[in-house]
Design a protein around this motif. Structure first.
Motif: not given
Length: 314
Positions: A47-76
């Protein structure tokens, strides 16, 4: 010297529990002195910020939505499955897919499409479905804007292959050297933290969409790293943004959710869809004019307790 490889095959994946892109300090080298190449992880529900997430081996996954990106603060720094994040490689963070796995990400505004390796958890900003590396955002053409409307589709057989390799700690057995020269691709180039290096049109090599069981890439420190090959896919001229509150088989649930949305001043749109053999009614708000307006509507709906709500593109 690295040699180009083609990935063909099958295998299974997994995810981990770590706040996306919240990599920690670089790991100590292995006993051989080589960097860690990561492990296979799925992870438990979290759970993060009140929302539950359920990791799974989902080999049929296909979804549309909004992408973001991350970089310098996490590099290496270390990703959720123990790899070292490199903002210049084609990797990404996802909330539930196995790590590692391979997905095709398509920018629905310009048709640019490429394959990236999932090796981290996130993003946890409401309404984002994938957090691309900086290089991935550059090649898909949304580094400057920060977000893009995308379709994310898992490559099932290829993902099973890289998962098997990660489980064994060895290169995937289905990897074989190319008989000829490697496929042409956009050069990696350097991404400076201070100066923004954007790919010029000449830097992005157009390529036909690879067959579904073939992905070009290299073996790097025991990991299969997708090559920066940008394909051009057909997309609809105008993809609309919605906040989808849920998809229900029960008319009572539809009525209840519509009433809740009305109390928030939001008018619901109900459309029909089919999932497997089940007919469902999707309850949505929209279309919305921008990512920013969708973010505002989503946050309002989530705060009202409708925590299954998400941003979709259709």
């Amino acid at each position: 010297m690295r040699r180009a490889h083609m990935l063909r095959g099958a295998v299974v994946l997994a995810g981990a529990l770590t706040l996306a892109a919240c990599a920690s300090a670089p790991p100590a080298p292995s006993s051989s002195g080589l960097p860690r190449s990561g492990v296979y992880k799925v992870g438990k529900p979290y759970q993060v910020n009140g929302v539950w997430y359920y990791p799974a081996e989902d080999y049929s996954y296909s979804e549309t939505g909004i992408a973001s990106w991350y970089g310098p603060g996490f590099h290496q720094k270390v990703t959720a499955n123990g790899e070292v994040y490199d903002q210049n490689e084609l990797t990404a963070a996802h909330k539930t897919l196995p790590m590692p796995s391979l997905v095709r990400v398509t920018n629905l505004d310009n048709g640019r499409s490429l394959v990236v390796r999932i090796n981290d958890r996130g993003p946890y900003a409401n309404g984002r479905i994938i957090d691309m590396s900086r290089r991935g955002a550059q090649l898909l053409g949304f580094e400057g804007t920060g977000t893009a409307k995308v379709r994310v589709q898992i490559l099932a057989e290829e993902s099973r292959a890289v998962a098997a390799a990660a489980r064994q700690g060895t290169p995937a057995p289905m990897l074989a050297e190319l008989d000829g020269p490697p496929p042409k691709a956009a050069p990696r180039g350097s991404v400076e933290v201070g100066g923004v290096a954007r790919p010029t049109p000449a830097a992005v090599t157009r390529a036909p969409v690879p067959p579904p069981t073939t992905v070009a890439g290299d073996m790097v420190d025991g990991r299969f790293v997708p090559a920066p090959v940008v394909a051009e896919l057909p997309v609809k001229p105008y993809e609309q943004i919605y906040v989808q509150v849920g998809a229900f088989g029960s008319q009572d649930n539809v009525t209840r959710v519509r009433a809740r949305l009305a109390s928030l001043g939001q008018q619901a749109q109900v459309t029909q869809t089919v999932a497997g053999r089940q007919r469902l009614q999707r309850v949505r708000v929209g279309p919305l004019a921008s990512v920013e307006s969708a973010d505002a509507v989503l946050n309002q709906i989530l705060q009202a307790g409708l925590t299954d709500a998400k941003i979709v593109v259709d």
